[in-house]
Design a protein around this motif. Structure first.
Motif, PDB file in Angstrom:
ATOM      1  N   LEU A   5       0.817  -1.207   0.000  1.00  0.00           N
ATOM      2  CA  LEU A   5       0.000   0.000   0.000  1.00  0.00           C
ATOM      3  C   LEU A   5       0.854   1.262   0.000  1.00  0.00           C
ATOM      4  O   LEU A   5       0.371   2.333   0.341  1.00  0.00           O
ATOM      5  CB  LEU A   5      -0.918  -0.012   1.225  1.00  0.00           C
ATOM      6  CG  LEU A   5      -1.794  -1.252   1.407  1.00  0.00           C
ATOM      7  CD1 LEU A   5      -2.572  -1.159   2.704  1.00  0.00           C
ATOM      8  CD2 LEU A   5      -2.730  -1.417   0.229  1.00  0.00           C
ATOM      9  N   GLU A   6       2.115   1.158  -0.418  1.00  0.00           N
ATOM     10  CA  GLU A   6       3.032   2.285  -0.320  1.00  0.00           C
ATOM     11  C   GLU A   6       2.614   3.502  -1.137  1.00  0.00           C
ATOM     12  O   GLU A   6       2.910   4.629  -0.767  1.00  0.00           O
ATOM     13  CB  GLU A   6       4.447   1.848  -0.709  1.00  0.00           C
ATOM     14  CG  GLU A   6       5.116   1.067   0.401  1.00  0.00           C
ATOM     15  CD  GLU A   6       5.680  -0.247  -0.078  1.00  0.00           C
ATOM     16  OE1 GLU A   6       5.402  -0.652  -1.210  1.00  0.00           O
ATOM     17  OE2 GLU A   6       6.394  -0.880   0.713  1.00  0.00           O
ATOM     18  N   ASN A   7       1.911   3.318  -2.242  1.00  0.00           N
ATOM     19  CA  ASN A   7       1.539   4.446  -3.098  1.00  0.00           C
ATOM     20  C   ASN A   7       0.105   4.923  -2.900  1.00  0.00           C
ATOM     21  O   ASN A   7      -0.397   5.727  -3.678  1.00  0.00           O
ATOM     22  CB  ASN A   7       1.750   4.070  -4.570  1.00  0.00           C
ATOM     23  CG  ASN A   7       3.201   3.780  -4.868  1.00  0.00           C
ATOM     24  OD1 ASN A   7       4.088   4.432  -4.345  1.00  0.00           O
ATOM     25  ND2 ASN A   7       3.454   2.783  -5.692  1.00  0.00           N
ATOM     26  N   VAL A   8      -0.557   4.439  -1.872  1.00  0.00           N
ATOM     27  CA  VAL A   8      -1.949   4.798  -1.606  1.00  0.00           C
ATOM     28  C   VAL A   8      -2.004   6.202  -1.033  1.00  0.00           C
ATOM     29  O   VAL A   8      -1.158   6.608  -0.228  1.00  0.00           O
ATOM     30  CB  VAL A   8      -2.582   3.770  -0.638  1.00  0.00           C
ATOM     31  CG1 VAL A   8      -3.951   4.203  -0.192  1.00  0.00           C
ATOM     32  CG2 VAL A   8      -2.648   2.414  -1.309  1.00  0.00           C
ATOM     33  N   LYS A   9      -3.023   6.977  -1.473  1.00  0.00           N
ATOM     34  CA  LYS A   9      -3.193   8.350  -1.022  1.00  0.00           C
ATOM     35  C   LYS A   9      -4.535   8.511  -0.311  1.00  0.00           C
ATOM     36  O   LYS A   9      -5.432   7.690  -0.473  1.00  0.00           O
ATOM     37  CB  LYS A   9      -3.155   9.303  -2.226  1.00  0.00           C
ATOM     38  CG  LYS A   9      -1.884   9.231  -3.061  1.00  0.00           C
ATOM     39  CD  LYS A   9      -1.924  10.148  -4.247  1.00  0.00           C
ATOM     40  CE  LYS A   9      -2.909   9.807  -5.317  1.00  0.00           C
ATOM     41  NZ  LYS A   9      -2.852   8.558  -5.998  1.00  0.00           N
ATOM     42  N   VAL A  10      -4.662   9.596   0.442  1.00  0.00           N
ATOM     43  CA  VAL A  10      -5.923   9.929   1.100  1.00  0.00           C
ATOM     44  C   VAL A  10      -7.017  10.020   0.041  1.00  0.00           C
ATOM     45  O   VAL A  10      -6.815  10.607  -1.029  1.00  0.00           O
ATOM     46  CB  VAL A  10      -5.795  11.258   1.875  1.00  0.00           C
ATOM     47  CG1 VAL A  10      -7.146  11.726   2.388  1.00  0.00           C
ATOM     48  CG2 VAL A  10      -4.806  11.112   3.021  1.00  0.00           C
ATOM     49  N   GLY A  11      -8.155   9.390   0.320  1.00  0.00           N
ATOM     50  CA  GLY A  11      -9.277   9.386  -0.614  1.00  0.00           C
ATOM     51  C   GLY A  11      -9.343   8.143  -1.490  1.00  0.00           C
ATOM     52  O   GLY A  11     -10.380   7.864  -2.078  1.00  0.00           O
ATOM     53  N   ASP A  12      -8.234   7.397  -1.595  1.00  0.00           N
ATOM     54  CA  ASP A  12      -8.236   6.161  -2.380  1.00  0.00           C
ATOM     55  C   ASP A  12      -9.112   5.114  -1.694  1.00  0.00           C
ATOM     56  O   ASP A  12      -9.263   5.107  -0.478  1.00  0.00           O
ATOM     57  CB  ASP A  12      -6.824   5.595  -2.535  1.00  0.00           C
ATOM     58  CG  ASP A  12      -5.964   6.388  -3.501  1.00  0.00           C
ATOM     59  OD1 ASP A  12      -6.502   7.290  -4.180  1.00  0.00           O
ATOM     60  OD2 ASP A  12      -4.751   6.108  -3.569  1.00  0.00           O
ATOM     61  N   LYS A  13      -9.661   4.216  -2.501  1.00  0.00           N
ATOM     62  CA  LYS A  13     -10.467   3.117  -1.981  1.00  0.00           C
ATOM     63  C   LYS A  13      -9.623   1.857  -1.923  1.00  0.00           C
ATOM     64  O   LYS A  13      -8.874   1.563  -2.854  1.00  0.00           O
ATOM     65  CB  LYS A  13     -11.692   2.882  -2.862  1.00  0.00           C
ATOM     66  CG  LYS A  13     -12.676   4.024  -2.822  1.00  0.00           C
ATOM     67  CD  LYS A  13     -13.873   3.754  -3.717  1.00  0.00           C
ATOM     68  CE  LYS A  13     -14.841   4.913  -3.667  1.00  0.00           C
ATOM     69  NZ  LYS A  13     -15.992   4.691  -4.542  1.00  0.00           N
ATOM     70  N   LEU A  14      -9.763   1.126  -0.805  1.00  0.00           N
ATOM     71  CA  LEU A  14      -9.062  -0.133  -0.618  1.00  0.00           C
ATOM     72  C   LEU A  14     -10.061  -1.273  -0.541  1.00  0.00           C
ATOM     73  O   LEU A  14     -11.164  -1.099  -0.024  1.00  0.00           O
ATOM     74  CB  LEU A  14      -8.268  -0.116   0.688  1.00  0.00           C
ATOM     75  CG  LEU A  14      -7.182   0.932   0.840  1.00  0.00           C
ATOM     76  CD1 LEU A  14      -6.574   0.845   2.239  1.00  0.00           C
ATOM     77  CD2 LEU A  14      -6.108   0.748  -0.211  1.00  0.00           C
TER      78      LEU A  14
END
Length: 108
Positions: A5-14
């Motif tokens: 999840l290193e490139n995940v940003k605020v607002g992204d859906k997981l």
């Protein structure tokens, strides 16, 4: 599907995985080592939720828009089925009961 999840940003859906089902959670905050949603804190490298164990394993992954849409539709359907199961049939009129039977028989 990658658990990293290193490139995940605020607002992204997981996509959040458990032994029972999958759901979608939105990233609310990130730190150097964590991804934080409303309900979980995930390790960026492994994707595993803090506090998970081999008996209660929860992890997150990044999914495509199609995968996320499919999971959201499945969750919506599970919710509808749950609401249908909790309908108190004694409170329905004969007309409403007949309508339910007609719908069920035409699609059963």
């Amino acid at each position: 599907m990658s658990r990293k999840l290193e490139n995940v940003k605020v607002g992204d859906k997981l996509i959040v995985h458990t032994y029972f089902c999958e759901s979608i959670e939105v990233v609310e905050r990130t730190t150097a080592t964590l991804i934080i949603t409303k309900f979980h804190r995930f390790n960026k490298k492994s994707g595993q939720s803090l506090g998970s164990s081999k008996w209660n394993c929860v992890w997150a992954s990044v999914g495509s828009d199609e995968e996320i849409e499919k999971i959201q539709q499945e969750a919506y359907r599970r919710n509808l089925i749950s609401k249908c199961k909790s309908i108190e049939s004694n409170n329905l009129s004969d007309f409403q009961l007949e309508a339910i039977i007609k719908i069920a028989n035409n699609h059963g």
